[in-house]
Design an enzyme around this catalytic site. Structure first.
Site, PDB file in Angstrom:
ATOM      1  N   PRO A   2       0.095  -8.088  -0.394  1.00 53.98           N
ATOM      2  CA  PRO A   2      -1.155  -8.579   0.182  1.00 53.98           C
ATOM      3  C   PRO A   2      -2.363  -8.246  -0.677  1.00 53.98           C
ATOM      4  CG  PRO A   2       0.072  -7.209   1.730  1.00 53.98           C
ATOM      5  CD  PRO A   2       0.641  -6.978   0.383  1.00 53.98           C
ATOM      6  N   GLU A   3      -3.046  -9.265  -1.092  1.00 53.70           N
ATOM      7  CA  GLU A   3      -4.339  -9.103  -1.751  1.00 53.70           C
ATOM      8  C   GLU A   3      -5.372  -9.708  -0.813  1.00 53.70           C
ATOM      9  OE1 GLU A   3      -4.264 -10.404  -5.866  1.00 53.70           O
ATOM     10  OE2 GLU A   3      -2.100 -10.208  -5.941  1.00 53.70           O
TER      11      GLU A   3
END
Length: 291
Positions: A2-3
């Site tokens: 997850p960014e």
DNA sequence: ACCGCACCCTGAGCGC
DNA sequence: TGCGCTCAGGGTGCGG
């Protein structure tokens, strides 16, 4: 995985399922460094609280509670935030206890990697935080004083201005790729979108940050925003673990120019995409399009 | 102040 | 089938 885009997609879809509801009961796994606040203390602090808002800065999510406290959430590399309405076959297949029990593959049952469960007591869906590698984090922010983790963060990557990026690159000898990953400079960019933004800007990831021109910093600023906004639109990247709160996969991985495409032809010029390691992170670029 | 590196943890994929 | 190896999108903290 997850960014910023995956965290923002999670926030947007999770907010309607969380805000305004009162947490009746909290279940946790054993103490580990996943818990910034010890699990027993966390359970006591959260039970009976109502969530007022869900906000984001960089890759951090913050839930504001009705007693003024803030719950901090970070998905780390493999964190997944979703509800009991989840319908992801990928997830259900992984966590089903037995293939002989068909019901186990139709609805999610918390497994040993599900470290946090919120029950609301309103008959609605439960909320789960699952994280295989436990690089994620959950904990309460101390009230009244700034949390060092949040205080350290630079401006959210969606709001970065060209002059600010240009200023941040001066006197920095690290590769520009490493600077983009520095959360104190701009918060939210991770390995995938750093590589993608550098491709769009036509800048090679290995270039020393201080050698970028003002014009290149302007292009890079635009590229960062463009790639993050497009990734949010497409639901994020589901390269290995990411699923949305409702179990939907993201689709940005189908649009990527360079990330993890080494050995394959550039979609723009057909040159072979290369891979190098910078700051212990693999970096991908087109040797012809990026100078 | 800045930079490189080791480390936290589990699982997937690969060659043999 | 199974073993051992490498790699993975995150962040922190240390020493030089």
């Amino acid at each position: 995985m997850p960014e910023l885009p995956e965290v923002e997609v999670t926030r947007r879809r999770m907010a309607p399922l969380l805000v305004g509801r009162t947490i009746a009961r909290v279940r946790t796994t054993r103490p580990s460094y996943f818990f910034l606040t010890p699990p027993a203390k966390l359970r006591r602090a959260l039970e009976g609280r109502t969530v007022l808002a869900l906000t984001r800065h960089g890759k951090y999510l913050m839930a504001t509670l009705d007693n003024g406290q803030t719950l901090l959430l970070h998905l780390g590399m493999t964190g997944q935030l979703f509800t009991s309405d989840v319908t992801s076959p990928r997830l259900l297949a992984k966590t089903a206890r037995s293939a002989l029990v068909p019901a186990a593959q139709r609805s999610f049952r918390p497994d040993l990697h599900t470290h946090l469960v919120f029950e609301f007591g309103d008959g609605g869906p439960e909320l789960y935080f699952r994280d295989v590698r436990k690089f994620g984090k959950v904990g309460l922010l101390a009230t009244g004083k700034a949390d060092p983790r949040i205080a350290r963060l630079g401006v959210d990557a969606l709001a970065i201005e060209p002059e600010a990026l240009f200023a941040a690159t001066r006197k920095r000898t690290v590769p520009i790729k490493s600077l983009l990953l520095d959360q104190a400079v701009l918060a939210g960019v991770g390995n995938i979108y750093a590589d993608e933004a550098l491709f769009l800007a036509g800048v090679r990831p290995t270039r020393p940050a201080q050698r970028l021109t003002r014009a290149e910093c302007l292009r890079l600023t635009r590229a960062v925003k463009q790639v993050l906004e497009r990734a949010i639109e497409t639901g994020g990247s589901s390269i290995s673990d990411f699923i949305g709160p409702d179990g939907q996969d993201g689709h940005y991985q189908d649009e990527r120019w360079v990330y993890s495409r080494h050995g394959q032809p550039c979609k723009r010029c057909k040159a072979v995409i290369r891979r190098v390691v910078l700051g212990q992170r693999s970096s991908h670029f087109c040797p012809k399009c990026q100078r």
